[in-house]
Design a protein around this motif. Structure first.
Motif, PDB file in Angstrom:
ATOM      1  N   THR A 247      46.009  43.043  35.353  1.00  0.00           N
ATOM      2  CA  THR A 247      45.555  41.664  35.576  1.00  0.00           C
ATOM      3  C   THR A 247      45.798  41.235  37.015  1.00  0.00           C
ATOM      4  O   THR A 247      44.930  40.632  37.660  1.00  0.00           O
ATOM      5  CB  THR A 247      46.267  40.699  34.610  1.00  0.00           C
ATOM      6  OG1 THR A 247      45.979  41.084  33.267  1.00  0.00           O
ATOM      7  CG2 THR A 247      45.819  39.269  34.830  1.00  0.00           C
ATOM      8  N   VAL A 248      46.961  41.576  37.552  1.00  0.00           N
ATOM      9  CA  VAL A 248      47.280  41.218  38.938  1.00  0.00           C
ATOM     10  C   VAL A 248      46.351  41.939  39.911  1.00  0.00           C
ATOM     11  O   VAL A 248      45.868  41.331  40.881  1.00  0.00           O
ATOM     12  CB  VAL A 248      48.760  41.523  39.250  1.00  0.00           C
ATOM     13  CG1 VAL A 248      49.006  41.574  40.752  1.00  0.00           C
ATOM     14  CG2 VAL A 248      49.658  40.463  38.612  1.00  0.00           C
ATOM     15  N   GLU A 249      46.066  43.209  39.670  1.00  0.00           N
ATOM     16  CA  GLU A 249      45.177  43.941  40.585  1.00  0.00           C
ATOM     17  C   GLU A 249      43.772  43.364  40.561  1.00  0.00           C
ATOM     18  O   GLU A 249      43.119  43.249  41.603  1.00  0.00           O
ATOM     19  CB  GLU A 249      45.152  45.425  40.221  1.00  0.00           C
ATOM     20  CG  GLU A 249      46.430  46.169  40.553  1.00  0.00           C
ATOM     21  CD  GLU A 249      46.830  46.046  42.023  1.00  0.00           C
ATOM     22  OE1 GLU A 249      45.944  46.195  42.892  1.00  0.00           O
ATOM     23  OE2 GLU A 249      48.011  45.781  42.300  1.00  0.00           O
ATOM     24  N   MET A 250      43.298  42.988  39.387  1.00  0.00           N
ATOM     25  CA  MET A 250      41.972  42.365  39.285  1.00  0.00           C
ATOM     26  C   MET A 250      41.974  40.986  39.963  1.00  0.00           C
ATOM     27  O   MET A 250      41.010  40.609  40.642  1.00  0.00           O
ATOM     28  CB  MET A 250      41.565  42.217  37.817  1.00  0.00           C
ATOM     29  CG  MET A 250      41.390  43.534  37.080  1.00  0.00           C
ATOM     30  SD  MET A 250      40.020  44.530  37.726  1.00  0.00           S
ATOM     31  CE  MET A 250      39.794  45.676  36.356  1.00  0.00           C
ATOM     32  N   ALA A 251      43.063  40.241  39.771  1.00  0.00           N
ATOM     33  CA  ALA A 251      43.177  38.919  40.405  1.00  0.00           C
ATOM     34  C   ALA A 251      43.219  39.057  41.925  1.00  0.00           C
ATOM     35  O   ALA A 251      42.597  38.269  42.644  1.00  0.00           O
ATOM     36  CB  ALA A 251      44.421  38.202  39.895  1.00  0.00           C
ATOM     37  N   LYS A 252      43.943  40.060  42.401  1.00  0.00           N
ATOM     38  CA  LYS A 252      43.995  40.310  43.846  1.00  0.00           C
ATOM     39  C   LYS A 252      42.604  40.589  44.391  1.00  0.00           C
ATOM     40  O   LYS A 252      42.232  40.107  45.470  1.00  0.00           O
ATOM     41  CB  LYS A 252      44.902  41.506  44.140  1.00  0.00           C
ATOM     42  CG  LYS A 252      46.385  41.212  44.131  1.00  0.00           C
ATOM     43  CD  LYS A 252      47.164  42.468  44.501  1.00  0.00           C
ATOM     44  CE  LYS A 252      48.669  42.221  44.496  1.00  0.00           C
ATOM     45  NZ  LYS A 252      49.423  43.469  44.831  1.00  0.00           N
ATOM     46  N   TYR A 253      41.837  41.384  43.654  1.00  0.00           N
ATOM     47  CA  TYR A 253      40.470  41.713  44.092  1.00  0.00           C
ATOM     48  C   TYR A 253      39.641  40.442  44.245  1.00  0.00           C
ATOM     49  O   TYR A 253      38.935  40.264  45.253  1.00  0.00           O
ATOM     50  CB  TYR A 253      39.813  42.662  43.090  1.00  0.00           C
ATOM     51  CG  TYR A 253      38.359  42.943  43.397  1.00  0.00           C
ATOM     52  CD1 TYR A 253      38.006  43.890  44.356  1.00  0.00           C
ATOM     53  CD2 TYR A 253      37.349  42.239  42.749  1.00  0.00           C
ATOM     54  CE1 TYR A 253      36.665  44.128  44.653  1.00  0.00           C
ATOM     55  CE2 TYR A 253      36.014  42.476  43.041  1.00  0.00           C
ATOM     56  CZ  TYR A 253      35.673  43.426  43.987  1.00  0.00           C
ATOM     57  OH  TYR A 253      34.358  43.654  44.285  1.00  0.00           O
ATOM     58  N   GLU A 254      39.713  39.550  43.268  1.00  0.00           N
ATOM     59  CA  GLU A 254      38.954  38.298  43.334  1.00  0.00           C
ATOM     60  C   GLU A 254      39.419  37.434  44.504  1.00  0.00           C
ATOM     61  O   GLU A 254      38.611  36.873  45.238  1.00  0.00           O
ATOM     62  CB  GLU A 254      39.093  37.517  42.022  1.00  0.00           C
ATOM     63  CG  GLU A 254      38.443  38.173  40.826  1.00  0.00           C
ATOM     64  CD  GLU A 254      36.940  38.290  40.962  1.00  0.00           C
ATOM     65  OE1 GLU A 254      36.322  37.420  41.616  1.00  0.00           O
ATOM     66  OE2 GLU A 254      36.377  39.259  40.430  1.00  0.00           O
ATOM     67  N   VAL A 255      40.721  37.332  44.670  1.00  0.00           N
ATOM     68  CA  VAL A 255      41.297  36.469  45.710  1.00  0.00           C
ATOM     69  C   VAL A 255      40.998  37.006  47.101  1.00  0.00           C
ATOM     70  O   VAL A 255      40.633  36.251  48.016  1.00  0.00           O
ATOM     71  CB  VAL A 255      42.820  36.313  45.485  1.00  0.00           C
ATOM     72  CG1 VAL A 255      43.501  35.701  46.704  1.00  0.00           C
ATOM     73  CG2 VAL A 255      43.084  35.454  44.257  1.00  0.00           C
ATOM     74  N   LYS A 256      41.131  38.316  47.286  1.00  0.00           N
ATOM     75  CA  LYS A 256      40.920  38.906  48.611  1.00  0.00           C
ATOM     76  C   LYS A 256      39.458  38.875  49.036  1.00  0.00           C
ATOM     77  O   LYS A 256      39.149  38.935  50.233  1.00  0.00           O
ATOM     78  CB  LYS A 256      41.423  40.359  48.637  1.00  0.00           C
ATOM     79  CG  LYS A 256      42.909  40.531  48.348  1.00  0.00           C
ATOM     80  CD  LYS A 256      43.789  39.753  49.297  1.00  0.00           C
ATOM     81  CE  LYS A 256      45.263  39.926  48.952  1.00  0.00           C
ATOM     82  NZ  LYS A 256      46.123  39.016  49.742  1.00  0.00           N
TER      83      LYS A 256
END
Length: 563
Positions: A96-105
Motif C-alpha cells: 500500500t505504501v509503495e503504491m501510495a508513493k507512486y501516486e504521490v511522486k
C-alpha cells in the motif's frame, strides 16, 4: 478521564469510492483512507472526484496521520492532494505504501512528500490516548488491512474494502485469528464495507474464478485477448497462472502497468521469467493457441482498447477472426452501454466475447453473509455501514439487524454528519462541511455545479453566438447580426431560422438603443431572453446564447467589444 470520540465520514457514504473517515479522539484526528472516485456520466470533462478537505483544513493542527487500508484508488487516490496541504505521516502496509508513493511522486503538487511508514498486522502504534492496531483482510489487492483505534472505552474498527474467501492464499488471505483478537476486546463501533451487501446470491470463490479463466485458455484454439483492470492484482495473478498452466505466453498491450510492475518487484504478483512477451514481433513465432494478449489499463480503458482493436485501429494487435475476448473483471453498471457496443464490435470482427461475471457471481467486496460473519467475530455495540450507495448501506443494515444489533444501534450517515460518543451511546452532533472536490486537469476544486451545468447544456444543445456592431451615440446598428452555431443546428440547412433570429436580435438591440437609460447588461440579457424563447419555440432546444456586442469608438475609429 472520559475520552471525547467523534466519527465523521467526509466521503465514502451514500456513494461508491472516495473513502475518507475522520475519527476525532480528544484533540487528535485520525484519517482512515484518502480515496477518490471516478466521475459519473453527467460530470462532463471531470477526471476524478476527491473529498472536500474543508473540515480538516479548519482543524489542521489536530491531524495525527493518515491510515490506509489498501492500495485501491478508492482508498489512496486523493492522497497526493491531501499531502500537498497536510504534512502528516502516512501509514500503510508495504505494498500500500509503495503504491501510495507512486501516486504521490507522480503528482507535481505532492512529489516532495516522503513521510511514509510501513506497518503490518502485528504492528501497534501507541499515541498519548489512542493505540492503533491492524488486522489482515482479503481484497482484490494483497496486503489489505483493517484498522482498530483503541481508547479506554473500547475500539473503533474500520474494515476497509474486504471479503471472506478461504480459497485465497499468500498476500491475499485473511488473518481470522487477528480479527478474533480484536473482537476479544470491546468494540464500540464497526465501520464496515457495504459495496456488495445488496447481492443476494452465493459468491463464487476465487478458485472457481481462476478455473474459469484456465478453462477459457485451454478450450480456445486461437488467441485470447483479456480485458482486466490493472488495479485488480488478484485477477492479474490468476491470468498469469492460467497462462502458464495452459502453456500460453502473455503479451502485455500498451506496456506493463507501473503498478503491476511494483507488485511484481515486491513479489506480490509472480510470473515465470519467460511468461511475458516484451516484443510484439515475437507473437509471429507462436500459434494462436499459445498467445494471451493482456489489456490492463485502469477502469474503462481496457474496454476502449478492445473497441479500437475490433475496429482495426490499434498499432500492434487487432482482433482477428476466431479470437476470444475475455472480460476478466466485473464492469460497473455505468459501463453497460460501452460493454454492449464492445460485444457488437468484436462479433463484427469475427471474434467472440466471454464475460466471467455473466457466468459467476463474483465481487471484491463483502456479501451480507460476510458482514454477518464479521459481526460475529467482532461483536460491535454499534454498526455503521460505509463504502457504498444508500441501497447497499441499507442492505448492510439489515444484515446487522439480523445478527441481533438493534435498529437504533445501526447508524446510516451522510457525508459531514458527526457521530459523538458520550461514553455509553452515540448521538448526532452538528454536521460539518463535506462534499465533492472535482479535479479537471491541473484544476482542483475550480469546477462547480454551475460549470457542470453549462457543460451539460453545451453537450446536449450546443452554443448559439450572435455578433453585432453598434454606434451607441447615433443609436444605430452598423452591421447586420452575424450568427454562428456549434452543436445546435446545421446553419446552411436552416437559413430561414437564422434570418428570423437575426431580425429578432436587430429589433431587440434597436429597442435598447432607443431607450434613454441604455444599459449594456440589460441589452445582452434582452438578446439572450428573446433568442432563447424564439429558438425553444422553433426547435424545443435551449443552446447557450452568447451575444457579442461591438461598439464603434468615435475617437479612434476602432471597434471596442462589449462582452
Amino acid at each position: 478521564m472520559k475520552n471525547s470520540v467523534k466519527i465523521i465520514p467526509l466521503g465514502g457514504v451514500r456513494e461508491s469510492g472516495k473513502n475518507l473517515y475522520a475519527v476525532e479522539i480528544n484533540d487528535g484526528i485520525y484519517v482512515l483512507d484518502c480515496g477518490l472516485k471516478y466521475p459519473e456520466n453527467d460530470m462532463l470533462g471531470i477526471d476524478v472526484v476527491i473529498p472536500d478537505f474543508s473540515y480538516l483544513k479548519e482543524n489542521k493542527d489536530k491531524i495525527i496521520g493518515v491510515f490506509l487500508s489498501n492500495s485501491d484508488m478508492d482508498s489512496i487516490g486523493a492522497l497526493p492532494y491531501f499531502v500537498s496541504e497536510f504534512n502528516v505521516p502516512v501509514f500503510g502496509s508495504k505494498l500500500t505504501v509503495e503504491m501510495a508513493k507512486y501516486e504521490v511522486k507522480n503528482n507535481e503538487r505532492s512529489k516532495k512528500f516522503d513521510n511514509f511508514n510501513v506497518i503490518n498486522e502485528k504492528s501497534e502504534i501507541i499515541f498519548d490516548d489512542v493505540t492503533v492496531n491492524f488486522f489482515k483482510t482479503s481484497h482484490s489487492v494483497p496486503d489489505s488491512m483493517g484498522i482498530a483505534l483503541s481508547v479506554e472505552e473500547g475500539q473503533i474498527v474500520y474494515t476497509g474494502d474486504f471479503k471472506f474467501d478461504p480459497a485465497l492464499r499468500n498476500g491475499f488471505a485473511t488473518d481470522y485469528s487477528s480479527i478474533a483478537k480484536v473482537g476479544s476486546k470491546k468494540v464500540i463501533a464497526l465501520l464496515s464495507d457495504s459495496q456488495n451487501a445488496d447481492n443476494p446470491f452465493p459468491m463464487a470463490n476465487e478458485i472457481q474464478v481462476e478455473q474459469s479463466i484456465l478453462n477459457t485458455f485451454k478450450d480456445s484454439k486461437s488467441r485470447v485477448i483479456v480485458a482486466a483492470n490493472s488495479a485488480n492484482l488478484l485477477r492479474i495473478q490468476q491470468i498469469f497462472d492460467a497462462a502458464m498452466n495452459s502453456e500460453r505466453k502473455v503479451y502485455v498491450g500498451h506496456n506493463l502497468d507501473p503498478k503491476i510492475k511494483i507488485a511484481m518487484d515486491l513479489g506480490y504478483v509472480t510470473a515465470e521469467d519467460d511468461l511475458l512477451i516484451k516484443d510484439v514481433k515475437d507473437l509471429d513465432n507462436l500459434d494462436g493457441d499459445q498467445i494471451v494478449v493482456l489489456e490492463s489499463n485502469p477502469i474503462s480503458e481496457p474496454i476502449k482498447v478492445i473497441q479500437r482493436m475490433a475496429a482495426q485501429q490499434e498499432k500492434n494487435v487487432n482482433i482477428e477472426p476466431g479470437d476470444v475476448v475475455l472480460v476478466a473483471t466485473s464492469p460497473s453498471p455505468a459501463m453497460d452501454n460501452a460493454m454492449a457496443k464492445t460485444d457488437d464490435m468484436v462479433y463484427q470482427a469475427d471474434g467472440t466475447v466471454k464475460v466471467i461475471s455473466h457466468e459467476l457471481n463474483m465481487s471484491d467486496h463483502a456479501s451480507a453473509e460476510n458482514i454477518q460473519m464479521l459481526i460475529s467475530l467482532l461483536k460491535p455495540e454499534y454498526f455503521i455501514p460505509v463504502s457504498g450507495e444508500y441501497m447497499m448501506m441499507n442492505e448492510s443494515r439489515k444484515a446487522a439487524m439480523n445478527m441481533g444489533i438493534s435498529d437504533e444501534n445501526v447508524l446510516i450517515v451522510s457525508k459531514g454528519e458527526v457521530l459523538e460518543y458520550d461514553g455509553s451511546k452515540f448521538h448526532h452532533g452538528n454536521a460539518v462541511e463535506a462534499g465533492n472536490t472535482m479535479i479537471d486537469g491541473i484544476g482542483v476544486g475550480d469546477i462547480g455545479n454551475i460549470v457542470l451545468r453549462d457543460r451539460k447544456v453545451l453537450s446536449e444543445d450546443g452554443i448559439f453566438i450572435v455578433v453585432v456592431t453598434i454606434d451607441r451615440k447615433k443609436k444605430i446598428i452598423i452591421s447586420r447580426p452575424k450568427i454562428t452555431s456549434r452543436g445546435f443546428i446545421y446553419v446552411k440547412s436552416n437559413k430561414d431560422l437564422m434570418n428570423e433570429a437575426a431580425e429578432i436580435v436587430s429589433n431587440t438591440i434597436q429597442l435598447n438603443l432607443d431607450n434613454k437609460e441604455f444599459d449594456w447588461s440589460h441589452l445582452k440579457q434582452s438578446v439572450r431572453e428573446k433568442i432563447s424563447h424564439f429558438l425553444f419555440d422553433k426547435t424545443k432546444r435551449r443552446p447557450v446564447i452568447l451575444p457579442v456586442i461591438m461598439e464603434v469608438n468615435q475617437h479612434h475609429k476602432k471597434k471596442r467589444p462589449q462582452k
